[in-house]
Design a protein around this motif. Structure first.
Motif, mmCIF file in Angstrom:
data_model
loop_
_atom_site.group_PDB
_atom_site.id
_atom_site.type_symbol
_atom_site.label_atom_id
_atom_site.label_comp_id
_atom_site.label_asym_id
_atom_site.label_seq_id
_atom_site.Cartn_x
_atom_site.Cartn_y
_atom_site.Cartn_z
ATOM 1 N N SER A 233 0.823 -1.211 0.000
ATOM 2 C CA SER A 233 0.000 0.000 0.000
ATOM 3 C C SER A 233 0.849 1.251 0.000
ATOM 4 C CB SER A 233 -0.862 0.047 1.244
ATOM 5 O OG SER A 233 -1.783 -0.979 1.184
ATOM 6 N N SER A 234 0.552 2.125 -0.958
ATOM 7 C CA SER A 234 1.200 3.431 -0.879
ATOM 8 C C SER A 234 0.242 4.316 -0.102
ATOM 9 C CB SER A 234 1.466 3.973 -2.272
ATOM 10 O OG SER A 234 0.288 4.553 -2.777
ATOM 11 N N LEU A 235 0.788 5.281 0.580
ATOM 12 C CA LEU A 235 -0.042 6.151 1.414
ATOM 13 C C LEU A 235 -1.093 6.868 0.571
ATOM 14 C CD1 LEU A 235 2.415 7.718 3.969
ATOM 15 C CD2 LEU A 235 0.425 6.284 4.449
ATOM 16 N N ASN A 236 -0.703 7.149 -0.682
ATOM 17 C CA ASN A 236 -1.613 7.806 -1.601
ATOM 18 C C ASN A 236 -2.905 7.034 -1.785
ATOM 19 O OD1 ASN A 236 -1.140 10.248 -2.591
ATOM 20 N ND2 ASN A 236 0.124 9.576 -4.331
ATOM 21 N N TYR A 237 -2.738 5.735 -2.067
ATOM 22 C CA TYR A 237 -3.908 4.863 -2.262
ATOM 23 C C TYR A 237 -4.706 4.764 -0.973
ATOM 24 C CZ TYR A 237 -2.266 3.330 -6.848
ATOM 25 O OH TYR A 237 -1.895 3.294 -8.151
ATOM 26 N N LEU A 238 -3.988 4.566 0.116
ATOM 27 C CA LEU A 238 -4.626 4.361 1.418
ATOM 28 C C LEU A 238 -5.583 5.517 1.726
ATOM 29 C CD1 LEU A 238 -4.251 2.033 3.362
ATOM 30 C CD2 LEU A 238 -2.768 3.485 4.745
ATOM 31 N N LYS A 239 -5.126 6.710 1.319
ATOM 32 C CA LYS A 239 -5.919 7.908 1.565
ATOM 33 C C LYS A 239 -7.258 7.841 0.821
ATOM 34 C CE LYS A 239 -4.099 11.792 0.275
ATOM 35 N NZ LYS A 239 -2.981 12.668 -0.132
ATOM 36 N N MET A 240 -7.212 7.229 -0.365
ATOM 37 C CA MET A 240 -8.397 7.233 -1.233
ATOM 38 C C MET A 240 -9.388 6.122 -0.900
ATOM 39 S SD MET A 240 -6.957 8.235 -4.961
ATOM 40 C CE MET A 240 -5.766 6.926 -5.138
ATOM 41 N N ILE A 241 -8.903 5.079 -0.255
ATOM 42 C CA ILE A 241 -9.774 3.926 -0.037
ATOM 43 C C ILE A 241 -10.684 4.156 1.181
ATOM 44 C CG2 ILE A 241 -9.802 1.461 0.558
ATOM 45 C CD1 ILE A 241 -7.249 1.222 -1.104
ATOM 46 N N PRO A 242 -11.992 4.037 0.954
ATOM 47 C CA PRO A 242 -12.918 4.327 2.056
ATOM 48 C C PRO A 242 -13.082 3.147 3.010
ATOM 49 C CG PRO A 242 -14.132 3.873 0.040
ATOM 50 C CD PRO A 242 -12.698 3.665 -0.279
ATOM 51 N N PHE A 243 -12.227 3.020 3.998
ATOM 52 C CA PHE A 243 -12.330 1.927 4.976
ATOM 53 C C PHE A 243 -12.442 2.510 6.379
ATOM 54 C CE2 PHE A 243 -8.103 2.106 6.861
ATOM 55 C CZ PHE A 243 -7.412 2.844 5.912
ATOM 56 N N ASP A 244 -12.741 1.604 7.374
ATOM 57 C CA ASP A 244 -12.916 2.099 8.740
ATOM 58 C C ASP A 244 -11.782 1.650 9.654
ATOM 59 O OD1 ASP A 244 -15.761 3.179 8.435
ATOM 60 O OD2 ASP A 244 -15.924 1.126 7.669
ATOM 61 N N ILE A 245 -11.335 0.376 9.418
ATOM 62 C CA ILE A 245 -10.381 -0.211 10.376
ATOM 63 C C ILE A 245 -9.195 -0.829 9.629
ATOM 64 C CG2 ILE A 245 -10.088 -2.020 12.144
ATOM 65 C CD1 ILE A 245 -13.143 -1.707 12.664
ATOM 66 N N ILE A 246 -8.016 -0.662 10.199
ATOM 67 C CA ILE A 246 -6.834 -1.351 9.669
ATOM 68 C C ILE A 246 -6.502 -2.484 10.628
ATOM 69 C CG2 ILE A 246 -4.338 -1.182 9.329
ATOM 70 C CD1 ILE A 246 -4.707 1.607 8.279
ATOM 71 N N LYS A 247 -6.435 -3.723 10.039
ATOM 72 C CA LYS A 247 -6.046 -4.858 10.888
ATOM 73 C C LYS A 247 -4.553 -5.087 10.705
ATOM 74 C CE LYS A 247 -8.937 -8.175 11.998
ATOM 75 N NZ LYS A 247 -9.778 -9.382 11.930
ATOM 76 N N ILE A 248 -3.789 -4.883 11.786
ATOM 77 C CA ILE A 248 -2.330 -5.053 11.693
ATOM 78 C C ILE A 248 -2.040 -6.558 11.669
ATOM 79 C CG2 ILE A 248 -0.103 -4.447 12.705
ATOM 80 C CD1 ILE A 248 -1.793 -2.306 14.349
ATOM 81 N N ASP A 249 -1.262 -6.963 10.681
ATOM 82 C CA ASP A 249 -1.046 -8.398 10.464
ATOM 83 C C ASP A 249 -0.314 -9.048 11.648
ATOM 84 O OD1 ASP A 249 -1.405 -10.585 8.517
ATOM 85 O OD2 ASP A 249 0.788 -10.699 8.705
ATOM 86 N N ARG A 250 -0.733 -10.307 11.847
ATOM 87 C CA ARG A 250 -0.213 -11.070 12.977
ATOM 88 C C ARG A 250 1.319 -11.191 12.953
ATOM 89 N NH1 ARG A 250 -2.626 -16.303 12.322
ATOM 90 N NH2 ARG A 250 -0.561 -17.181 12.093
ATOM 91 N N SER A 251 1.886 -11.212 11.731
ATOM 92 C CA SER A 251 3.338 -11.410 11.618
ATOM 93 C C SER A 251 4.137 -10.289 12.306
ATOM 94 C CB SER A 251 3.737 -11.514 10.146
ATOM 95 O OG SER A 251 3.270 -10.385 9.447
ATOM 96 N N PHE A 252 3.555 -9.054 12.332
ATOM 97 C CA PHE A 252 4.258 -7.951 13.000
ATOM 98 C C PHE A 252 4.063 -8.013 14.514
ATOM 99 C CE2 PHE A 252 2.880 -6.256 8.814
ATOM 100 C CZ PHE A 252 4.127 -6.241 8.221
#
Ligand code: C2E
Ligand code: CA
Ligand code: CA
Length: 764
Positions: free
Chosen positions: A671-690
């Motif tokens: 994900s580039s921050l640019n795209y992230l800004k445009m995508i209408p979502f509510d929650i980011i799920k941080i992946d288990r691997s991190f």
């Protein structure tokens, strides 16, 4: 007309003849009358002579010469018609006057039966004229004064009329229909007036007929022009063929570069001459339709024989279908070729392969199917745009073309997927040589607009008939071998082998079992609690699918989801899960303990990309009438980044329906921050691997920290998954993440256990 005798001549002749006859008649009449008069005169003289004869005879006999002579003289003198007398006697010859001349009558002077002399009485016709006039004047008067002038008058009158007729004829001859002039008055003579009127009437009719004809002809010319134009537009022309005279009439001036049928004939007569065909249909009055190439032009030729009276003709049309044929060829080319690179497409490849299989069967030959996938091509497309991506593909295609023989087949069957078929191979080694050559061909970077692209292929290979003798299976095997090559590190080739085949077999069997399992209702949605660490309450749950296998017990999704995703099975699973989620929320909404909970469900990439997804959500919302905010749709970060435009559009529609959206496995995609800004979502799920290594791995810690900070900037929520220990939970809390999910709180639970968990958690 000149050769025939004119009426005028006849009339002239008749009148001249009549005139001659008249003169002759008059002359005869006159001569008859004079003759009669002369005879009468002669008779009169004879009578007079005979009356006096005896007197004179006696006087002579008795010698009264003086009295005789005196008597004779007085006879002449007394009678104006008598001009003279002469008397011969043996004694004297007496005449009065001397030598009288002219007509005379003679009498013998006899006495006692003895001739004593001869007496001549001369007379004139002087009285004749008087008599004539007295007696016959009226007759000649009628002749001269009436009959002759009347005849002449009649003659001239008739001449004049006939001349008028001639004049009329000349005028009629000079009539010009184009000029609406009438015949002017020539004569008052009734017949001529009648004829003139009749002609004028006829002229009027002819004129109006001419005008209407002119209009009709004008219209015909217009229609002909229109027809010609229409034919021109329709690229059409027509012609006729006379069955008897065997001659063409080309009803066009110029058509597709041809001026007549005769020019076209030699070009379209090949196996059978065109004229032959025409003669054949003339026999039984049939028809035909053919398509022929005349030079560069494709012609559709229709011919239809028709009976016209007792004559047969063939009417025909020509249609220039060059554009259609070219279009057709283009369509066919497009249908069989890849538009970007011009090489064969999947359809063409399949047909070629079928032919190749038939050929190989007959000749007991082998061929190899190489499935090529360009490694990391997606990155080029994403980073440099499709245009550059396309140019890279064209360049790569050219390199592939250069590495294979003309008899081999090269096809592009997907974005960055190619197939090469190596025909008539002897051994596996031959194929390896070519595969190495292909990999070698991409060693040198592709340069587009001064940018260097280092590319490589992962190649999977299957061989006919060694690996399979059916196209589908060969494709499948080569594809699987290609995946193996990818898995083994890309830029390499793999042959399909028995082990891989076995894996496929197992996968196939599992797929069948999954299908059966879904049908039998062996699948179940489990719920893993999600905790709000700020209030320490159960905030919601993630729905996770499980398979209650009758023999193998509970099976997790990692076993069956990847297999299901290779085919259409995943749709069945997604369908089950989505409906189950609606049912659950509906059920929860009736329970005060659970009614506030949110439920998140995982949607596969395939389902998300299907155009039935949004309508399906709408239908379910309609059916279950739940509060849409309670349902959270989870799509993975990588899916959301595949086609950003589509993702944005779809997510906006989901949001419009009122559902929540979370981006799953965040941090693993690009994900580039640019795209992230445009995508209408509510929650980011941080992946288990991190989360897993957050305490030991500084990178993972920093990534997690960054994700949480970015979420705050974007005004989004975070949820950390895979929290297993209190230390990790503490760290997460420190970083400011509010929602947490993990084994530390609970593993995924079935419906009842989840209920118990919520009940217990609320109390603790
Ligand atoms: P996911 O969406 O990332 O789901 C989270 C996975 O992490 C779940 O595995 C869950 O059991 C596991 N997990 C949660 N907390 C912990 C923890 O503390 N430690 C460890 N080690 N694991 C934890 P699960 O249920 O096996 O699911 C695996 C994957 O299968 C899911 O990953 C998801 O991608 C997929 N999946 C699961 N259920 C569904 C489903 O209903 N539909 C679809 N399409 N995919 C599903
Ligand atoms: Ca998930
Ligand atoms: Ca996840």
């Amino acid at each position: 007309m000149n050769k025939k005798i004119s009426l005028l001549r006849i009339v002239d002749l008749v009148f001249i003849l009549l005139f001659i006859l008249f003169i002759a008649y008059m002359a005869i009449d006159l001569s008859n009358i004079t003759k009669t008069l002369k005879e009468t005169q002669k008779e009169k003289m004879n009578l007079l002579l005979n009356y006096q004869k005896d007197v004179y005879s006696s006087l002579l006999y008795f010698g009264f010469d003086y009295e005789l002579k005196d008597n004779l003289v007085s006879l002449v003198k007394k009678n104006p018609n008598i001009t003279g007398v002469r008397l011969y006697s043996p004694r004297f010859d007496f005449s009065y006057p001397k030598n009288p001349k002219g007509q005379f009558v003679k009498a013998d002077l006899v006495y006692k039966n003895k001739s004593i002399g001869e007496l001549f009485l001369y007379y004139t016709d002087r009285q004749l004229i008087n008599n004539f006039f007295k007696k016959y004047f009226h007759r000649f008067f009628i002749y001269i004064v009436f009959i002759l002038p009347l005849t002449l008058l009649l003659w001239f009158y008739i001449r004049k009329k006939i001349k008028s007729l001639n004049k009329l004829a000349k005028k009629v001859e000079k009539i010009n229909f184009k000029k609406t002039s009438m015949l002017e008055k020539i004569d008052d003579y009734l017949e001529i007036v009648l004829i003139s009127n009749a002609i004028n009437k006829l002229l009027l009719q002819v004129n109006s007929f001419y005008l209407s004809q002119k209009n009709i002809i004008k219209k015909l010319v217009k229609y002909k022009k229109q027809l010609q134009n229409a034919q021109k537009v329709a690229k059409m022309a027509s012609w006729e063929w006379d069955c008897e005279n065997k001659k063409f009439e080309s009803l066009f001036k110029k058509f597709a570069g041809f001026k007549s049928m005769e020019e076209i004939l030699p070009l379209i007569s090949d196996d059978e001459s065109f004229v032959n065909r025409l003669e054949n249909i003339c026999k039984d009055c049939g028809s035909f339709e053919i398509i022929k190439k005349a030079g560069d032009v494709y012609l559709k030729i229709d011919a239809q024989c028709l009976n016209q009276g007792n004559k047969k003709i063939v009417i025909g049309s020509l249609l220039d279908i060059t554009d259609e044929i070219k279009k057709q060829e283009r369509i066919e080319f497009l249908a069989y070729h890849d538009t970007l690179t011009g090489v064969a497409n999947r359809m063409f490849l399949k047909e070629e392969l079928q032919c190749l299989i038939n050929f190989s069967k007959r000749h007991h030959s082998k061929f190899a199917l190489l499935y090529l996938d360009l490694d990391n091509f997606k990155m080029i497309n994403d980073s440099y745009g499709h245009e550059t991506g396309d140019r890279v593909l064209i360049s790569v295609t050219q390199r592939l073309k250069n590495t294979i023989r003309a008899s081999d087949i090269l096809a592009r069957i997907g974005g960055d997927e190619f197939v090469i078929v190596l025909t008539d191979i002897k051994s596996k080694e031959d194929v390896s040589v070519v595969a190495k050559k292909i990999l070698e061909a991409l060693k040198e970077p592709v340069i587009i607009e001064n940018k260097k692209f280092n590319l490589s292929f992962s190649i999977g290979i299957a061989i006919y008939p060694v690996d399979s003798n059916d196209i589908e299976t060969l494709f499948k095997y080569a594809d699987i071998a290609m995946y193996k090559a990818k898995k083994e590190g890309k830029n390499r080739y793999e042959f399909i082998n028995e082990k891989l085949k076995e894996e496929i077999k197992v996968q196939y069997e599992i797929s069948n079992q999954i299908k059966e399992g879904i049908e039998k209702g062996e699948f179940e949605l489990y719920f893993q609690p999600q905790i709000d660490v700020l209030t320490n309450t159960v905030y919601g749950a993630e729905g996770l699918i499980r398979w209650n296998h009758p023999k193998k017990g509970l099976i997790g999704p990692n076993v069956f989801i990847p297999i299901s995703e290779t085919g259409d099975l995943i749709y069945l699973i997604d369908e089950y899960v989505i409906e189950e989620a609606f049912k659950t929320i509906k059920k929860w909404s009736n329970d005060p303990l659970l009614s506030h909970l949110k439920l998140a469900v995982n949607i596969s990439a395939k389902e998300f990309k299907k155009n039935t997804f949004i309508p399906k959500l709408k239908n379910l919302l309609e059916k279950y009438k739940i509060d849409p905010e309670k349902l959270e749709i989870e799509i993975t970060e990588s899916v959301s980044m595949q086609n950003v435009t589509y993702t944005i559009k779809t997510l906006e529609e989901i949001k419009k329906l009122g559902f929540s959206i979370s981006v799953d496995d965040f941090g693993t995609g690009y994900s580039s921050l640019n795209y992230l800004k445009m995508i209408p979502f509510d929650i980011i799920k941080i992946d288990r691997s991190f989360i897993k290594d957050i305490l030991n791995d500084n990178d993972d810690y920093l990534i997690t920290k960054m994700i949480i900070e970015v979420s705050k900037i974007l005004n989004k929520q975070n949820i950390a998954e895979g929290v297993e220990t209190p230390d990790v939970l503490k760290k997460i809390k420190e970083l400011g993440c509010r929602y947490v999910q993990g084994y530390y709180f609970s593993k995924p639970l079935n419906y009842q256990s989840f209920y118990e968990f919520v009940k217990k958690y609320g109390k603790s």
